[in-house]
Design an enzyme around this catalytic site. Structure first.
Site, PDB file in Angstrom:
ATOM      1  N   TYR A 135      -2.826  -1.049  10.385  1.00 47.92           N
ATOM      2  CA  TYR A 135      -2.706  -1.282   8.931  1.00 47.92           C
ATOM      3  C   TYR A 135      -1.388  -0.737   8.405  1.00 47.92           C
ATOM      4  O   TYR A 135      -0.652  -1.420   7.689  1.00 47.92           O
ATOM      5  CB  TYR A 135      -3.893  -0.611   8.236  1.00 47.92           C
ATOM      6  CG  TYR A 135      -3.948  -0.817   6.730  1.00 47.92           C
ATOM      7  CD1 TYR A 135      -4.509  -1.975   6.193  1.00 47.92           C
ATOM      8  CD2 TYR A 135      -3.463   0.148   5.848  1.00 47.92           C
ATOM      9  CE1 TYR A 135      -4.583  -2.165   4.812  1.00 47.92           C
ATOM     10  CE2 TYR A 135      -3.537  -0.034   4.478  1.00 47.92           C
ATOM     11  CZ  TYR A 135      -4.098  -1.189   3.969  1.00 47.92           C
ATOM     12  OH  TYR A 135      -4.166  -1.373   2.598  1.00 47.92           O
ATOM     13  N   SER A 165       0.854  -1.194   0.000  1.00 51.21           N
ATOM     14  CA  SER A 165       0.000   0.000   0.000  1.00 51.21           C
ATOM     15  C   SER A 165       0.886   1.239   0.000  1.00 51.21           C
ATOM     16  O   SER A 165       2.042   1.175   0.444  1.00 51.21           O
ATOM     17  CB  SER A 165      -0.861   0.009   1.269  1.00 51.21           C
ATOM     18  OG  SER A 165      -1.492   1.257   1.447  1.00 51.21           O
TER      19      SER A 165
END
Ligand code: NAD
Length: 292
Positions: A190, A177
């Site tokens: 995350y 990401s």
């Protein structure tokens, strides 16, 4: 071609072209190769599985729960003339990972490509985040990548080079990401998991490059999938999201699929240990477009 009213309206109001990239005809650059894609029953994983199959690979479509969704992906690949199987398994559970790799190799006789895509979010303010929320995200997003990459490396080493299908002995693509470098308040678990993926990927790439195993990450920006519906499903949310995206359109799963097909192919043979940001410029510090 699907229609995305909010994104289309946004583009039209600014005199920009359609927000969807044109479909490119697939080239069979992965012909004869076998691939496993985790979390492939939805979103980015689904698009990657279909993209790899269209490029000629036989694809194992991993899903955790929804056999019906995975069947939909298998049907789409079959309709395109491709070959795929469904493999159930939770990427954070060691014996389930071992079983899904065994099933894939039994079906295809080899493994050439792993796309480690399965991931999730469990968001909370830091002081309200439970240990279970922290652990679940690390278990799936980081430990799951470890378990899958380890199983892939073991298989690549056991089977040796297959020069008839690829110059490399094997390819691993971690779907990470932009939040492996962009801090993300309210999503500390995350961001920590994706930051961990970056140095796991780079350290592993360094370790196995002499074996001709290539390990890289694709780092998506904002991609229109179920994981982030709240960021694109209303005109207000879409407009606010565009403040973060210099290219002024949301990413589509096919943007990631096209990058994955290329990175898995011998066209990317000299590429090892990179983070490929597919993000419309999200990592370009868009706040400095007019400031600074
Ligand atoms: P998604 O929710 O559609 O896909 C995630 C998939 O992972 C689902 O199919 C889910 O069932 C599967 N999964 C979750 N836990 C699993 C487990 N334990 N075992 C096996 N499968 C499991 O969302 P997506 O956007 O397609 O996400 C795919 C990947 O892309 C994730 O790793 C995510 O972090 C990453 N990503 C997405 C975006 C985005 O904007 N959509 C941006 C950056 C990174």
């Amino acid at each position: 071609m699907p229609s995305f009213p909010i994104a289309d309206d946004y583009a039209r109001a600014r005199g920009l072209p359609s927000d969807l990239p044109p479909e490119r005809p697939p080239a069979p650059i992965l012909k004869g190769q076998a691939a496993l894609v985790t979390g492939a029953s939805s979103g980015i994983g689904r698009a990657i599985a279909i993209g790899l199959a269209r490029a000629g690979a036989r694809v194992a479509v991993n899903y955790r729960k929804s056999a019906a969704e995975a069947d939909g992906v298998l049907a789409e690949i079959a309709a395109d003339g491709g070959e795929a199987i469904g493999v159930q398994g939770d990427v954070s559970v060691e014996d389930q990972v071992e079983a899904m790799f065994a099933r894939t190799v039994a079906a295809f006789g080899a493994l050439d490509i792993l796309v480690s895509n399965a991931g999730l979010q469990q968001d909370a303010a830091f002081d309200e985040m439970t240990l279970d929320q922290w652990r679940r995200v690390i278990d799936v997003n980081l430990t799951g990548q470890f378990l899958c990459a380890r199983a892939a490396v073991r298989q690549f080493k056991a089977q040796g080079l297959r020069p008839e299908v690829s110059t490399a002995r094997g390819k691993i693509i971690c779907i990470s990401s932009v939040h492996d470098v962009i801090p993300w308040a309210g999503h500390v678990n995350y961001a920590a998991s994706k930051g961990g993926v970056m140095l796991m990927m780079k350290s592993l790439a360094q370790e196995v490059a002499p074996l001709r195993i290539r390990v890289n990450s694709i780092c998506p920006g904002a991609i229109r999938t179920p994981i982030n519906t709240q960021a694109w499903s209303t005109p207000e949310a879409y407009g606010a999201l565009m403040d973060l995206v210099p290219y002024k359109r949301i990413g589509e799963p096919q943007d990631i699929a096209q990058a994955a097909v290329w990175l898995a192919s011998d066209y990317a043979d000299y590429i090892s240990g990179i983070n490929l940001y597919v993000d419309g410029g999200m990592t370009l510090y868009p706040g400095f477009e007019e400031g600074g």
